[in-house]
Design a protein around this motif. Structure first.
Motif: not given
Length: 707
Positions: A396-402, A406-414, A438-448
């Motif tokens: 839990r010490r990685q650098t995040l960019d939250p 929109d998680v639905n849009t993120l899912i549609a993209g991947v 919506p959620a305040l989250v690092d989108a790339s990390q959520l995709e991974n």
């Protein structure tokens, strides 16, 4: 009455007869007057009653033909000329049957009976009068309710007295009572029985003749006399029950505890009259109570020392638990470092061998073979970077960019990428919740994280199956949130469900441990789920597993709801062309690692930028405070000099409000960068990074417009 009618109807033959008739009339009138006076004034109630019979000659009612005033006083009602059923429809049958019998047979009746209607006791004498065919009777009766009540009270009192006497006799026989007394208070005469006299070491003859209270208390323990006198005086003053314990000297000179129990009986005006009572031997009871008190004292002392022993034992257990936790921690660290060392040794072996071969091929002039080894070294470097990112995510010490996402849009993209990754034997379904928060989250990390979950689901279905990616809004009440080990509130839920082999409870318990994997050797690092767990916890959320062996697994990521608008485009758009510096554009590079500064300067100088460098936050802040023109600050987050990179950048913005900043770091505390959104004109680049990525980020920041 009939005599008067006969006299009045007879013919007057002679003056003598007329004179006799007048005398008889006068005598009759006097007699009736005396009789009437007697009936009107006597205390006994009197009435003439006519009894009514039914067709079967059964008495059913009676009427009061005559009644004297005493009748009305004692019955409480005037019934003259009335049928009794009119006043008392529920009168007992006894009265009808008794009066009917007297009227029919002429036999007189004398009895006492209670009348429920009148709520009184009556002493009754009934006789038949007049012509038997008239069915009339004369009734004499008196209200004896007071006497009957007094008799009942006396009966009850005598019964209670008998019971008390029996109790005293039983107590005396059993030895519970060791003496009795009777104190006549007006005469101050104190009489006692022989048992009492023996207890107080008195002459029994004096006890029968009468003693004074002073004589009695002479054998009471000196320390108890004042208390005894006070208790006696208090009982006499208020009346009622009395009870007191004190010590009395026996004939052998020893003192015994006794208890005196009595009652002060008073007159109606409150004057105390009698004070009877009994003595009870309580020596054994007092000894038992003393022993009990001693045992309680010892028990309290034992409890106090027990608490100390428990505290000491608890401290020992806590110390042992701490040692156990430390041992488990060291075991986990050993497992972590062992796996880490194994993976990095493999990667370093590839990098080292590739570099050695590059060196040899250059020396041999075989330059065409150099590219092959460069690709090998770069691949190993990228795998090492991915490994460190996963480790940082787990810790839990990685650098995040939250950012608002929109998680639905993120899912549609991947979705297309996931389908290609899991293969054609796996059917992928997506169920997007409408109006998803919506959620305040690092989108790339959520995709991974989503891709990793789908890959794990694919591996659990070697013969094919179905993966369902589903989103939902969840409001967690206190009990539900506590069961999931998360604060209550509103959450976005992202779940990945498969129809695979499932996991046992033992496997679920270890699923998030680093380097734990159920895959065959060489087919997994065991860091995928640990990375997802660390990333989710760092984002303020939670991960939960629901699985049954043979039925499949559901992995759910819970992220706190963001109250705001989500960004519509989550794709990083970078120009494919290398941006060149404009005339006069200057970049300040602050990093405590000389090799990093050298590489940054070499790359950016080729693009035409003017470069300034600093080795710590002190030098960097001095440069920011100088008059030098600076368009962009590139800084490491962890810096020596008393300030970290974020603090230095914030201080620089106070001097240069439109200062653009690129943070480059391989390790960053969440509170420094990842706890919230970065300000405008700020971006994060995680080490290690590709040169093209660095150039693209620098170009985008340089071209960005700040209001």
């Amino acid at each position: 009455m009939r005599l008067r009618l006969a006299l009045e109807s007879s013919a007057v033959a002679t003056p003598e007869m007329a004179q006799q008739l007048a005398a008889s009339r006068a005598a009759l009138a006097n007699s009736e007057a005396r009789f009437s006076t007697i009936l009107e004034t006597i205390e006994a109630a009197f009435a003439i009653v006519k009894v009514k019979f039914d067709a079967d000659d059964h008495p059913v009612d009676y009427c009061f033909v005559e009644a004297n005033p005493a009748f009305e006083r004692q019955c409480g009602v005037n019934l003259r000329g009335k049928w009794v059923t009119e006043f008392a429809p529920n009168l007992e049958k006894f009265w009808f049957e008794t009066y009917g019998h007297v009227a029919k047979t002429g036999e007189p009746a004398n009895f006492e009976n209670y009348a429920n209607t009148f709520e009184r006791w009556f002493d009754v004498r009934a006789v038949r009068v007049g012509d038997p065919a008239d069915r009339q009777i004369a009734i004499f009766f008196s209200d004896v309710t007071a006497r009957r009540d007094a008799e009942e009270r006396l009966r009850i009192s005598e019964a209670v007295a008998r019971e008390n006497v029996e109790r005293v006799q039983l107590a005396l026989a059993a030895g519970a009572i060791i003496g009795t007394w009777h104190w006549d208070l007006p005469t101050d005469r104190f009489t006692v029985d022989e048992s009492f006299a023996r207890v107080f070491d008195l002459d029994p003859a004096l006890g029968r003749d009468g003693l004074t209270l002073e004589q009695v208390v002479m054998t009471v323990h000196p320390d108890d006399r004042e208390g005894l006198t006070g208790a006696i005086n208090e009982a006499i003053a208020r009346g009622g029950a009395y009870s007191h314990q004190y010590r009395v000297r026996r004939a052998d000179g020893k003192y015994n505890w006794i208890e005196a129990n009595g009652r002060v009986e008073c007159a109606d005006n409150g004057t105390p009259l009698r004070f009877p009572g009994v003595l009870i031997d309580v020596e054994d009871r007092r000894n038992v109570e003393a022993e009990r008190d001693r045992a309680n004292a010892e028990l309290r002392a034992l409890n106090e020392t027990l608490e100390q022993r428990v505290l000491a034992r608890t401290a020992d257990l806590m110390q042992a638990e701490e040692k156990l936790r430390q041992s488990q921690k060291m075991e986990a660290v050993g497992q972590l470092t062992g796996g880490l060392a194994h993976d990095f040794n493999n990667l370093l072996a590839g990098i080292s061998a590739a570099l050695e071969l590059i060196e040899k091929r250059i020396a041999q002039g075989r330059l065409k073979e150099v590219d092959k080894y460069l690709v090998t070294a770069q691949g190993a470097t990228k795998r090492a970077a991915a490994l460190t990112h996963r480790l940082l995510a787990f810790s839990r010490r990685q650098t995040l960019d939250p950012r608002p996402t929109d998680v639905n849009t993120l899912i549609a993209g991947v979705t297309e990428l996931i389908q290609r990754t899991v293969g054609p034997s796996i059917r992928l379904n997506t169920v997007a919740a409408p109006d998803l928060w919506p959620a305040l989250v690092d989108a790339s990390q959520l995709e991974n994280a989503l891709l990793n979950l789908c890959i794990n689901a694919r591996d659990a279905m070697p013969d094919g199956g179905r993966i369902t990616v589903e989103t939902a809004n969840r409001t967690m009440a206190f009990e539900t949130a506590r069961a999931l080990d998360m604060p209550e509130g509103e959450y976005l839920c992202l779940c990945v469900t498969d129809t695979g082999t499932g996991m046992s409870a033992d496997v679920i318990a270890k699923a998030f441990d680093p380097f734990f994997t159920t895959k065959p050797l060489g087919q997994g690092t065991g860091l995928g789920l640990s990375m997802i767990y660390g990333f989710t916890k760092q984002s303020g959320g939670q991960v939960r597993v629901h699985s049954k062996v043979g039925q499949g697994t559901t992995m759910c990521i819970y992220l706190p709801r963001y109250r705001g608008e989500a960004l519509q485009n989550h794709d990083a758009t970078h120009s494919t062309t290398t941006p060149l510096a404009k005339a006069g554009e200057t970049i300040l590079i602050v990093d405590d690692e000389p090799t990093v500064r050298m590489l940054l300067i070499d790359v950016l100088s080729e693009l035409g930028y003017t470069l300034l460098e600093a080795a710590d936050s002190v030098e960097g802040l001095e440069a920011l405070r100088s008059s030098a023109h600076i368009d962009l600050l590139i800084t490491d987050v962890g810096l020596p000099g008393g300030m970290n990179g974020r603090q230095m950048a914030d201080a620089g913005r106070e001097i240069r409000p439109k200062l653009k900043t690129l943070f480059i770091t391989g390790y960053a505390e969440n509170a420094v960068i990842g706890s919230g959104q970065l300000g405008p004109g700020m971006q994060v680049l995680t080490k290690p990074f590709a040169v093209d990525t660095l150039v693209s980020r620098v170009g985008s920041l340089m071209s960005a417009k700040l209001d």
